[in-house]
Design an enzyme around this catalytic site. Structure first.
Site, PDB file in Angstrom:
ATOM      1  N   GLY A   1      39.956  34.442  34.764  1.00 31.70           N
ATOM      2  CA  GLY A   1      39.361  35.686  35.233  1.00 31.70           C
ATOM      3  C   GLY A   1      37.885  35.712  34.888  1.00 31.70           C
ATOM      4  N   SER A   2      37.360  36.898  34.690  1.00 29.25           N
ATOM      5  CA  SER A   2      35.925  37.046  34.469  1.00 29.25           C
ATOM      6  C   SER A   2      35.561  36.616  33.043  1.00 29.25           C
ATOM      7  CB  SER A   2      35.514  38.495  34.697  1.00 29.25           C
ATOM      8  OG  SER A   2      36.196  39.334  33.789  1.00 29.25           O
ATOM      9  N   THR A   3      34.327  36.183  32.877  1.00 26.80           N
ATOM     10  CA  THR A   3      33.845  35.778  31.556  1.00 26.80           C
ATOM     11  C   THR A   3      33.884  36.964  30.596  1.00 26.80           C
ATOM     12  OG1 THR A   3      32.521  33.996  32.478  1.00 26.80           O
ATOM     13  CG2 THR A   3      31.824  34.834  30.345  1.00 26.80           C
TER      14      THR A   3
ATOM     15  N   CYS B   1      35.913  30.725  42.025  1.00 22.99           N
ATOM     16  CA  CYS B   1      35.107  30.426  40.838  1.00 22.99           C
ATOM     17  C   CYS B   1      34.284  29.165  41.036  1.00 22.99           C
ATOM     18  CB  CYS B   1      36.007  30.296  39.619  1.00 22.99           C
ATOM     19  SG  CYS B   1      37.397  29.216  39.916  1.00 22.99           S
TER      20      CYS B   1
ATOM     21  N   GLU C   1      39.737  30.035  31.813  1.00 23.28           N
ATOM     22  CA  GLU C   1      39.084  29.575  33.043  1.00 23.28           C
ATOM     23  C   GLU C   1      38.310  30.772  33.570  1.00 23.28           C
ATOM     24  OE1 GLU C   1      39.019  26.565  33.956  1.00 23.28           O
ATOM     25  OE2 GLU C   1      40.877  25.597  33.307  1.00 23.28           O
TER      26      GLU C   1
ATOM     27  N   GLY D   1      37.418  37.568  29.559  1.00 20.92           N
ATOM     28  CA  GLY D   1      37.831  36.368  28.826  1.00 20.92           C
ATOM     29  C   GLY D   1      37.345  36.376  27.382  1.00 20.92           C
TER      30      GLY D   1
ATOM     31  N   GLU E   1      27.033  35.483  39.214  1.00 25.64           N
ATOM     32  CA  GLU E   1      28.164  35.172  40.078  1.00 25.64           C
ATOM     33  C   GLU E   1      28.379  36.370  41.002  1.00 25.64           C
ATOM     34  OE1 GLU E   1      32.216  35.136  38.351  1.00 25.64           O
ATOM     35  OE2 GLU E   1      32.493  33.296  39.489  1.00 25.64           O
TER      36      GLU E   1
ATOM     37  N   LYS F   1      51.481  37.594  33.943  1.00 26.24           N
ATOM     38  CA  LYS F   1      50.996  38.857  34.488  1.00 26.24           C
ATOM     39  C   LYS F   1      50.060  38.585  35.658  1.00 26.24           C
ATOM     40  CE  LYS F   1      47.496  41.470  34.009  1.00 26.24           C
ATOM     41  NZ  LYS F   1      47.404  42.066  35.355  1.00 26.24           N
TER      42      LYS F   1
HETATM   43  P1  NAP Z   1      39.268  39.997  35.549  1.00 22.39           P
HETATM   44  O1  NAP Z   1      38.866  41.378  35.785  1.00 22.39           O
HETATM   45  O2  NAP Z   1      38.743  39.302  34.353  1.00 22.39           O
HETATM   46  O3  NAP Z   1      40.863  39.976  35.562  1.00 22.39           O
HETATM   47  C1  NAP Z   1      41.612  38.805  35.377  1.00 22.39           C
HETATM   48  C2  NAP Z   1      42.981  39.164  34.861  1.00 22.39           C
HETATM   49  O4  NAP Z   1      42.857  39.726  33.555  1.00 22.39           O
HETATM   50  C3  NAP Z   1      43.702  40.199  35.700  1.00 22.39           C
HETATM   51  O5  NAP Z   1      45.081  39.895  35.719  1.00 22.39           O
HETATM   52  C4  NAP Z   1      43.448  41.475  34.920  1.00 22.39           C
HETATM   53  O6  NAP Z   1      44.441  42.446  35.162  1.00 22.39           O
HETATM   54  C5  NAP Z   1      43.517  40.968  33.497  1.00 22.39           C
HETATM   55  N1  NAP Z   1      42.883  41.819  32.501  1.00 22.39           N
HETATM   56  C6  NAP Z   1      41.948  42.790  32.679  1.00 22.39           C
HETATM   57  N2  NAP Z   1      41.629  43.353  31.504  1.00 22.39           N
HETATM   58  C7  NAP Z   1      42.376  42.742  30.560  1.00 22.39           C
HETATM   59  C8  NAP Z   1      42.496  42.894  29.142  1.00 22.39           C
HETATM   60  N3  NAP Z   1      41.758  43.778  28.459  1.00 22.39           N
HETATM   61  N4  NAP Z   1      43.356  42.096  28.485  1.00 22.39           N
HETATM   62  C9  NAP Z   1      44.078  41.176  29.137  1.00 22.39           C
HETATM   63  N5  NAP Z   1      44.027  40.998  30.480  1.00 22.39           N
HETATM   64  C10 NAP Z   1      43.156  41.760  31.181  1.00 22.39           C
HETATM   65  O7  NAP Z   1      38.862  39.041  36.748  1.00 22.39           O
HETATM   66  P2  NAP Z   1      39.098  39.325  38.282  1.00 22.39           P
HETATM   67  O8  NAP Z   1      38.126  40.346  38.714  1.00 22.39           O
HETATM   68  O9  NAP Z   1      40.509  39.598  38.514  1.00 22.39           O
HETATM   69  O10 NAP Z   1      38.755  37.881  38.892  1.00 22.39           O
HETATM   70  C11 NAP Z   1      37.477  37.442  39.198  1.00 22.39           C
HETATM   71  C12 NAP Z   1      36.905  36.540  38.106  1.00 22.39           C
HETATM   72  O11 NAP Z   1      37.796  35.459  37.792  1.00 22.39           O
HETATM   73  C13 NAP Z   1      35.642  35.867  38.525  1.00 22.39           C
HETATM   74  O12 NAP Z   1      34.675  36.008  37.511  1.00 22.39           O
HETATM   75  C14 NAP Z   1      36.004  34.399  38.678  1.00 22.39           C
HETATM   76  O13 NAP Z   1      34.974  33.495  38.506  1.00 22.39           O
HETATM   77  C15 NAP Z   1      37.077  34.233  37.699  1.00 22.39           C
HETATM   78  N6  NAP Z   1      37.936  33.094  38.064  1.00 22.39           N
HETATM   79  C16 NAP Z   1      37.842  31.922  37.378  1.00 22.39           C
HETATM   80  C17 NAP Z   1      38.624  30.832  37.735  1.00 22.39           C
HETATM   81  C18 NAP Z   1      38.535  29.537  36.990  1.00 22.39           C
HETATM   82  O14 NAP Z   1      39.452  28.741  37.103  1.00 22.39           O
HETATM   83  N7  NAP Z   1      37.520  29.276  36.200  1.00 22.39           N
HETATM   84  C19 NAP Z   1      39.506  30.936  38.772  1.00 22.39           C
HETATM   85  C20 NAP Z   1      39.576  32.133  39.472  1.00 22.39           C
HETATM   86  C21 NAP Z   1      38.787  33.212  39.091  1.00 22.39           C
HETATM   87  P3  NAP Z   1      44.236  43.583  36.302  1.00 22.39           P
HETATM   88  O15 NAP Z   1      43.451  42.981  37.408  1.00 22.39           O
HETATM   89  O16 NAP Z   1      45.617  43.922  36.691  1.00 22.39           O
HETATM   90  O17 NAP Z   1      43.529  44.673  35.608  1.00 22.39           O
END
Ligand code: NAP
Ligand code: MG
Length: 456
Positions: free
Chosen positions: A209-211, A265, A231, A214, A358, A156
């Site tokens: 994605g976000s903590t 990240c 991650e 996650g 962050e 996804k």
């Molecule tokens: P996010 O809001 O956590 O979303 C990540 C993914 O999860 C998206 O595909 C999102 O879908 C999906 N998602 C949202 N709610 C969900 C749920 N209840 N159940 C399952 N999946 C769900 O993060 P983001 O705003 O896209 O990305 C930014 C964050 O990612 C930052 O905190 C960054 O540090 C972190 N990140 C970490 C790494 C690493 O390798 N450590 C790498 C890149 C980014 P939708 O967006 O379609 O709603």
């Protein structure tokens, strides 16, 4: 109301690039059912043939690097230089793991009364949930080793950035991967993502994605003892000691935090500088920041493009209120697009949210420290532990501080965190498990022990 499609917006122009149909729960269940059937044959494909198919997938990606890169520029506002690297990274990760099926060794363990063998069995259907900041590489880090180990994948993409993942799924078919071995399912996190987490036939989730999200994913996986790799976020420190090559540390500090407009990240969004060279470091940093090229990301000269969305722009802006201690800023284009100039905060209250949270935008705080212990203590503040840099000419100090910082990926006299051949992942609340490197297949397999009696 049921929203069934999403308008993908070019963040540099605010123009609509494409309209993408969004999957619902029934679509997700159907995709998982197909992937589960495909698993029965994919796991039986001979190791060398699975490797050959992944190499062919890599070759097809290679032939489309420019197309994929241009698509990412339009969808995510990445600079063309970065986007080419990202598409090339998918190719390289596929190539690296194409050698893995033939090297997925078990062990023969000496025991009494027979022979003992271990096997690394694939898990089944793997659900991959990726964010919008690096759509291609983050997808590849999961699907390449997962497929190599004999799993099938339902991925996804983030709602904001589905286009390159969708194109990669087409390229997989073109390369000869069987139908339903690698499926990309655009949809909302709260719908498709959530269903992948809950679905009993999805045996593992790889979430980036976000903590905050996650933690919910991890809790959802607990219900079925589903395997999970996380991650998550970071607030990495760039630690500059007085004995370092200050010119080099300062010249490379902007790209270490402003690359991808800070939506990384691993962004080194805290620069910790030894107090005796703090003023000198800022003097050297200023021209590197003001000279950082923020412009149309399709230009070869661009070093930074826009933020991903208006929502992200608002979030980043909140960390730089009108009375923020801005030391200096770079430039950004006017007009449409979610542009935010590179921004350096100094001197700044160590408790300010810009120092502790962050930001995921082009904002960096420069903070002084007294000595080595102080530097390690400050680097370890907070809930994250993803990456970081250490600048010093003292090898002993470089190693002591590397061992002292609680983070998964550190670099000395360099800001590079990611190589496909080395493990990547977070300490503390930056994540759980490791991706990439020689051991990645172990998180896409379960170890099975078989004892064969040889006594008559
Ligand atoms: P996010 O809001 O956590 O979303 C990540 C993914 O999860 C998206 O595909 C999102 O879908 C999906 N998602 C949202 N709610 C969900 C749920 N209840 N159940 C399952 N999946 C769900 O993060 P983001 O705003 O896209 O990305 C930014 C964050 O990612 C930052 O905190 C960054 O540090 C972190 N990140 C970490 C790494 C690493 O390798 N450590 C790498 C890149 C980014 P939708 O967006 O379609 O709603
Ligand atoms: Mg989100």
């Amino acid at each position: 109301m049921n929203i069934t499609s999403y308008d993908v917006v070019n963040p540099a122009t605010e123009e609509i690039v494409d309209t993408v149909a969004l999957a619902d729960v029934a679509d997700t269940d159907a995709a998982v059912a197909r992937a589960r059937r495909a698993f029965q044959s994919w796991r039986k494909v001979a190791p060398a043939d699975r490797g050959r198919l992944l190499r062919r997938f890599a070759e097809v990606v290679d032939a489309h690097v420019e197309e994929l890169a241009r698509l990412e520029v339009r969808n995510a506002g990445h600079t063309i230089g970065n986007a080419r690297w990202e598409a090339g990274n998918v190719r390289d990760v596929l190539t690296y793991y194409s050698a893995a099926p033939e090297r997925l060794f078990g062990r023969q363990i000496p025991v009494a009364g027979g022979v003992d063998l271990t096997f690394h069995e694939p898990l089944g259907v793997v659900g991959v949930i990726v964010p919008w900041n690096f759509p291609m590489p983050i997808a590849g880090w999961a699907f390449a080793p997962a497929l190599a180990a004999g799993n099938t994948v339902v991925l996804k993409p983030a709602e904001l950035t589905p286009l390159t993942a969708m194109r990669l799924a087409q390229l997989a078919l073109e390369a000869g991967l069987p139908e339903d071995v690698f499926t990309v399912l655009p949809g909302k996190g709260s719908v498709v993502g959530q269903r992948l987490v809950e679905h009993p036939d999805v045996r593992k989730i790889v979430f980036t994605g976000s903590t905050q999200v996650g933690k919910g994913v991890m809790a959802g996986c607990a219900d079925r003892v589903k395997r999970v790799t996380l991650e998550l976020g970071g607030k990495s420190a760039n630690v500059v000691f007085a004995d370092a090559d200050l010119e080099k540390a300062a010249a490379s500090a902007p790209s270490a935090v402003f690359d991808n407009a800070g939506q990384d990240c691993c962004a080194r969004s805290r620069i910790l500088v030894q107090r005796s060279v703090y003023d000198r470091f800022l003097e050297l940093l200023e021209p590197a920041v003001t000279g950082f090229r923020v412009e149309d990301p399709s230009l070869d000269t661009a070093q930074m493009g826009p933020l991903i969305s208006r929502g992200q722009w608002d979030r980043v802006r909140a960390y730089v209120p009108d009375d923020a201690p801005v030391a200096f800023r770079g430039s950004a284009p006017d007009g449409p697009g979610f542009w935010f100039p590179p921004t350096v905060l100094a001197p700044v209250d160590p408790k300010a949210p810009a120092v502790t949270e962050e930001i995921f935008g082009p904002v960096v705080a420069v903070v002084p420290f007294a000595d080595e212990d102080d530097a390690v203590r400050m680097a370890n503040e907070g809930e994250y532990g993803l990456s970081g840099s250490i600048w010093t000419r003292d090898l002993g100090r470089a190693l002591r501080v590397s061992r002292g910082i609680e983070a998964g990926n550190l670099s000395v006299n360099s800001n590079s965190s990611v190589r496909y051949s080395t493990p990547f992942g977070g300490f503390k609340q930056s994540g759980l498990g490791r991706e990439l490197g020689p051991d990645a297949l172990h998180s896409f397999t379960d170890e099975k022990n078989v004892f064969i009696a040889t006594e008559e």
